[in-house]
Design an enzyme around this catalytic site. Sequence first.
Site, PDB file in Angstrom:
ATOM      1  N   GLY A   1      30.918 -12.146   6.685  1.00 33.19           N
ATOM      2  CA  GLY A   1      30.357 -12.812   7.461  1.00 33.19           C
ATOM      3  C   GLY A   1      29.573 -11.804   8.394  1.00 33.19           C
ATOM      4  O   GLY A   1      29.264 -11.887   9.313  1.00 33.19           O
TER       5      GLY A   1
ATOM      6  N   MET B   1      31.099 -19.827  -0.288  1.00 34.08           N
ATOM      7  CA  MET B   1      31.114 -20.040  -1.588  1.00 34.08           C
ATOM      8  C   MET B   1      31.713 -21.292  -2.340  1.00 34.08           C
ATOM      9  O   MET B   1      32.721 -21.333  -3.008  1.00 34.08           O
ATOM     10  CB  MET B   1      32.035 -18.773  -2.127  1.00 34.08           C
TER      11      MET B   1
ATOM     12  N   HIS C   1      19.896 -16.723   0.585  1.00 33.55           N
ATOM     13  CA  HIS C   1      20.086 -16.222  -0.839  1.00 33.55           C
ATOM     14  C   HIS C   1      19.600 -14.869  -1.182  1.00 33.55           C
ATOM     15  O   HIS C   1      18.440 -14.620  -0.690  1.00 33.55           O
ATOM     16  CB  HIS C   1      19.539 -17.421  -1.691  1.00 33.55           C
TER      17      HIS C   1
ATOM     18  N   GLN D   1      17.606  -6.954   5.115  1.00 32.00           N
ATOM     19  CA  GLN D   1      16.509  -8.017   5.420  1.00 32.00           C
ATOM     20  C   GLN D   1      17.285  -9.269   5.507  1.00 32.00           C
ATOM     21  O   GLN D   1      16.440  -9.952   6.522  1.00 32.00           O
ATOM     22  CB  GLN D   1      15.764  -8.096   4.166  1.00 32.00           C
ATOM     23  N   GLU D   2      18.383  -9.682   5.250  1.00 35.38           N
ATOM     24  CA  GLU D   2      18.841 -10.976   5.374  1.00 35.38           C
ATOM     25  C   GLU D   2      19.361 -10.980   6.976  1.00 35.38           C
ATOM     26  O   GLU D   2      19.087 -12.166   7.498  1.00 35.38           O
ATOM     27  CB  GLU D   2      20.364 -10.952   4.704  1.00 35.38           C
TER      28      GLU D   2
END
Length: 217
Positions: A12, A90, A109, A173-174
């Site tokens: 998370g 998932m 992703h 970066q996500e």
Amino acid sequence: MMRIGILASGSGSNLQAILDACAHGSIPAQVAAVMSNVAGARALSRAEEAGVPALLLAHGAYPSRDAYDAEMVSLLRRHQVDLVCLAGFMRLITPVLLSAFQNRILNIHPSLLPAYPGMHAVRQALKAGARVSGCTVHIVDEGTDTGPIVIQAAVPVLDGDTEETLAARILVQEHRCYPRAISLMAQGRVEIDGRRVRIKGSSGDPTRTLSSPELSD
Ligand code: GRF
């Protein structure tokens, strides 16, 4: 204010980035509920710590994927969710959930889609010898990691990279991209045109695309 429902199965950390961005007021949205299919997932305790309803939906308790997703839809509606964010969820989602939130489900992703969809995207990038990978936030459609792309950020692949080191660099970066994409959705600036997304009010300067202009304005 836009109400977000977040579906997460794991640690998370993206959920945390979104919770933090909402708390700091840097995105005009609030997390209305967090749902997980995994008992004890760190994502659920992060939600509890933030005072957000944390709901466990164990898939074993439902006779089919459709029944599971129908329950998910009813919980999302009960929490008046406008936008669903998959953050390390998932499980494949079915048309039951897709049709209830058409063009209102985002996913993150760990690759520059359409390269390396599906599982083990970071491993695939290393195996292919890519010198650049990254992350993508996209609208979810019926395919696997195929929906219209909202934001991407590029991340270099370094000579000594392992799956762990590259995944960690991509994750940084996500955590920038996901709140930014949600903010654009919340501001109504994401216009879907077939497979393409136009960001309203962005310059679209091609020299800035690699680092995602949407991230810096
Ligand atoms: C991220 O790498 C995301 O791209 C992928 O699953 C991972 C989730 O990480 N879909 P976290 O649970 O947000 O830490």
